[in-house]
Enzyme design. Sequence first.
Site, PDB file in Angstrom:
ATOM      1  N   ARG A 224       0.844  -1.194   0.000  1.00 28.41           N
ATOM      2  CA  ARG A 224       0.000   0.000   0.000  1.00 28.41           C
ATOM      3  C   ARG A 224       0.881   1.246   0.000  1.00 28.41           C
ATOM      4  O   ARG A 224       1.983   1.234   0.569  1.00 28.41           O
ATOM      5  CB  ARG A 224      -0.922   0.014   1.230  1.00 28.41           C
ATOM      6  CG  ARG A 224      -2.070  -0.987   1.168  1.00 28.41           C
ATOM      7  CD  ARG A 224      -3.084  -0.691   0.067  1.00 28.41           C
ATOM      8  NE  ARG A 224      -4.201  -1.632   0.051  1.00 28.41           N
ATOM      9  CZ  ARG A 224      -4.294  -2.690  -0.750  1.00 28.41           C
ATOM     10  NH1 ARG A 224      -3.339  -2.965  -1.628  1.00 28.41           N
ATOM     11  NH2 ARG A 224      -5.364  -3.468  -0.701  1.00 28.41           N
ATOM     12  N   HIS A 272      -1.043  -0.295  -9.869  1.00 25.95           N
ATOM     13  CA  HIS A 272      -1.659  -1.256  -8.935  1.00 25.95           C
ATOM     14  C   HIS A 272      -2.048  -2.560  -9.656  1.00 25.95           C
ATOM     15  O   HIS A 272      -3.220  -2.964  -9.650  1.00 25.95           O
ATOM     16  CB  HIS A 272      -2.881  -0.629  -8.252  1.00 25.95           C
ATOM     17  CG  HIS A 272      -3.220  -1.300  -6.946  1.00 25.95           C
ATOM     18  ND1 HIS A 272      -3.547  -0.623  -5.800  1.00 25.95           N
ATOM     19  CD2 HIS A 272      -3.279  -2.619  -6.602  1.00 25.95           C
ATOM     20  CE1 HIS A 272      -3.805  -1.472  -4.827  1.00 25.95           C
ATOM     21  NE2 HIS A 272      -3.645  -2.703  -5.291  1.00 25.95           N
TER      22      HIS A 272
HETATM   23  P1  NDP Z   1      -1.150 -11.498   4.956  1.00 26.53           P
HETATM   24  O1  NDP Z   1      -2.093 -10.980   5.979  1.00 26.53           O
HETATM   25  O2  NDP Z   1      -1.269 -12.915   4.547  1.00 26.53           O
HETATM   26  O3  NDP Z   1       0.349 -11.284   5.459  1.00 26.53           O
HETATM   27  C1  NDP Z   1       0.739 -10.142   6.140  1.00 26.53           C
HETATM   28  C2  NDP Z   1       2.139 -10.311   6.658  1.00 26.53           C
HETATM   29  O4  NDP Z   1       2.570  -9.077   7.232  1.00 26.53           O
HETATM   30  C3  NDP Z   1       2.239 -11.368   7.769  1.00 26.53           C
HETATM   31  O5  NDP Z   1       3.441 -12.079   7.678  1.00 26.53           O
HETATM   32  C4  NDP Z   1       2.221 -10.508   9.031  1.00 26.53           C
HETATM   33  O6  NDP Z   1       2.895 -11.072  10.143  1.00 26.53           O
HETATM   34  C5  NDP Z   1       2.995  -9.302   8.563  1.00 26.53           C
HETATM   35  N1  NDP Z   1       2.697  -8.141   9.401  1.00 26.53           N
HETATM   36  C6  NDP Z   1       1.509  -7.537   9.602  1.00 26.53           C
HETATM   37  N2  NDP Z   1       1.645  -6.512  10.466  1.00 26.53           N
HETATM   38  C7  NDP Z   1       2.950  -6.482  10.812  1.00 26.53           C
HETATM   39  C8  NDP Z   1       3.706  -5.668  11.682  1.00 26.53           C
HETATM   40  N3  NDP Z   1       3.148  -4.662  12.381  1.00 26.53           N
HETATM   41  N4  NDP Z   1       5.019  -5.919  11.813  1.00 26.53           N
HETATM   42  C9  NDP Z   1       5.594  -6.941  11.130  1.00 26.53           C
HETATM   43  N5  NDP Z   1       4.929  -7.765  10.289  1.00 26.53           N
HETATM   44  C10 NDP Z   1       3.615  -7.527  10.139  1.00 26.53           C
HETATM   45  O7  NDP Z   1      -1.286 -10.544   3.702  1.00 26.53           O
HETATM   46  P2  NDP Z   1      -1.045 -10.904   2.149  1.00 26.53           P
HETATM   47  O8  NDP Z   1       0.316 -11.507   2.036  1.00 26.53           O
HETATM   48  O9  NDP Z   1      -2.189 -11.663   1.608  1.00 26.53           O
HETATM   49  O10 NDP Z   1      -1.088  -9.449   1.488  1.00 26.53           O
HETATM   50  C11 NDP Z   1      -0.200  -8.435   1.887  1.00 26.53           C
HETATM   51  C12 NDP Z   1      -0.637  -7.114   1.313  1.00 26.53           C
HETATM   52  O11 NDP Z   1      -0.350  -7.048  -0.088  1.00 26.53           O
HETATM   53  C13 NDP Z   1      -2.135  -6.815   1.360  1.00 26.53           C
HETATM   54  O12 NDP Z   1      -2.513  -6.361   2.643  1.00 26.53           O
HETATM   55  C14 NDP Z   1      -2.289  -5.739   0.312  1.00 26.53           C
HETATM   56  O13 NDP Z   1      -2.089  -4.471   0.886  1.00 26.53           O
HETATM   57  C15 NDP Z   1      -1.139  -6.016  -0.654  1.00 26.53           C
HETATM   58  N6  NDP Z   1      -1.598  -6.442  -1.987  1.00 26.53           N
HETATM   59  C16 NDP Z   1      -1.213  -5.708  -3.071  1.00 26.53           C
HETATM   60  C17 NDP Z   1      -1.572  -6.094  -4.328  1.00 26.53           C
HETATM   61  C18 NDP Z   1      -1.108  -5.331  -5.517  1.00 26.53           C
HETATM   62  O14 NDP Z   1      -1.489  -5.658  -6.643  1.00 26.53           O
HETATM   63  N7  NDP Z   1      -0.270  -4.335  -5.364  1.00 26.53           N
HETATM   64  C19 NDP Z   1      -2.402  -7.284  -4.566  1.00 26.53           C
HETATM   65  C20 NDP Z   1      -2.725  -7.990  -3.363  1.00 26.53           C
HETATM   66  C21 NDP Z   1      -2.329  -7.581  -2.120  1.00 26.53           C
HETATM   67  P3  NDP Z   1       2.412 -12.469  10.789  1.00 26.53           P
HETATM   68  O15 NDP Z   1       2.881 -13.515   9.810  1.00 26.53           O
HETATM   69  O16 NDP Z   1       3.119 -12.524  12.067  1.00 26.53           O
HETATM   70  O17 NDP Z   1       0.914 -12.385  10.883  1.00 26.53           O
HETATM   71  C1  OXD Z   2      -5.533  -6.447  -2.984  1.00 26.45           C
HETATM   72  C2  OXD Z   2      -5.081  -5.518  -3.972  1.00 26.45           C
HETATM   73  O1  OXD Z   2      -5.446  -6.130  -1.819  1.00 26.45           O
HETATM   74  O2  OXD Z   2      -5.465  -5.673  -5.157  1.00 26.45           O
HETATM   75  O3  OXD Z   2      -5.985  -7.540  -3.346  1.00 26.45           O
HETATM   76  O4  OXD Z   2      -4.311  -4.605  -3.680  1.00 26.45           O
END
Ligand code: NDP
Ligand code: OXD
Length: 309
Positions: A224, A272
């Site tokens: 993001r 995006h």
């Molecule tokens: P997940 O919820 O599966 O994974 C999030 C990860 O971030 C976990 O490992 C979590 O830790 C870690 N995390 C969360 N908060 C913290 C923190 N405060 N400190 C350290 N680590 C933290 O999310 P996804 O992998 O499914 O997706 C990640 C992001 O990708 C989405 O939220 C979205 O914003 C973005 N996205 C972007 C897209 C694009 O096209 N640009 C498409 C899809 C998604 P823990 O393992 O300990 O829970």
């Molecule tokens: C998602 C994205 O969160 O598209 O899936 O960014």
Amino acid sequence: METLLVVAAAETPVYRARFAQAMPDLHVVGTDEGFDPAAVDYVAGWHAAPGLFATLPGLRAVFALGAGVDALLARDDLPASLPLVRLLDAGMAEQMVEYALFGALTWQRRVHDYDLQQRHRLWRKQPPRTRGETAIGVLGLGSLGGAVAGELARFGYPVTGWSRRPREVDGVRCLHGDDGLVQLLGETDVLVNLLPSTPQTRGLLDRHRLGLLRPGAYLVQASRGDQFDHAALVDLIDDGCLGGALLDVFEREPLPTDSPLWTHPRIRITPHVAATTLVEPAVQQIADNIRRLRGGEPLQGVVDRRQDY
Ligand code: NDP
Ligand code: OXD
């Protein structure tokens, strides 16, 4: 018969048709047609009109057609008691791996250096970099970050990952906590950010933390846009502290046409698209969750409202 409301802007008819096919025992309606708000049990979608959820008294769950739920959590019409469910991978991990690999190769093979040389018709060989000496740092080791870290490690890069809780990913050095983040940044050439946007991660990549990266390091920002300081990034690249960036997400999307990021020679912009939701796996995953809900089984991908992801 239960009713599913699809809210997917221009894609509403496609999702509506596919859901109806996948779940013949469900009445599927879209916001592109008339529907009875009182009959709606589930919503699958994104960008729902403000206040929409408050008009659906029988709503039992909201299924996001994406992985990130920050926009849904920012709404004031989604009670915390209502299950909010996001997509887990659903075909996005593979795309995100490709995007991160593209960023890693851009840095390793000095694509920005050679692009600049090409503009000046300059034939000059730069010192080669091997995969083994290209240290990758991945922030977030969830559905997407975990896949990215594992695949880049399999490709031969030394990879360090960072998460909130201790994690294990094959071939990846996994760190957590504030000290872990400082250590990761100081040892990283290519930083791939896949953290969800939460109160804890917004603004995380500020001037100070970006400055901790190895000299000439590269940022791949695919989660993001509110997590990194745009102005600091440009300053650090212009000062030669950072080597460039591949940016897919921005605080304001579409990125305003007057943003200096558009024209920076060491910044590559994508709109995006790092990982796009794919209709088929998304429908399958949501249909499976609706069946689970009916059967009283736990849902996959429920958002933890205390952690905001
Ligand atoms: P997940 O919820 O599966 O994974 C999030 C990860 O971030 C976990 O490992 C979590 O830790 C870690 N995390 C969360 N908060 C913290 C923190 N405060 N400190 C350290 N680590 C933290 O999310 P996804 O992998 O499914 O997706 C990640 C992001 O990708 C989405 O939220 C979205 O914003 C973005 N996205 C972007 C897209 C694009 O096209 N640009 C498409 C899809 C998604 P823990 O393992 O300990 O829970
Ligand atoms: C998602 C994205 O969160 O598209 O899936 O960014």
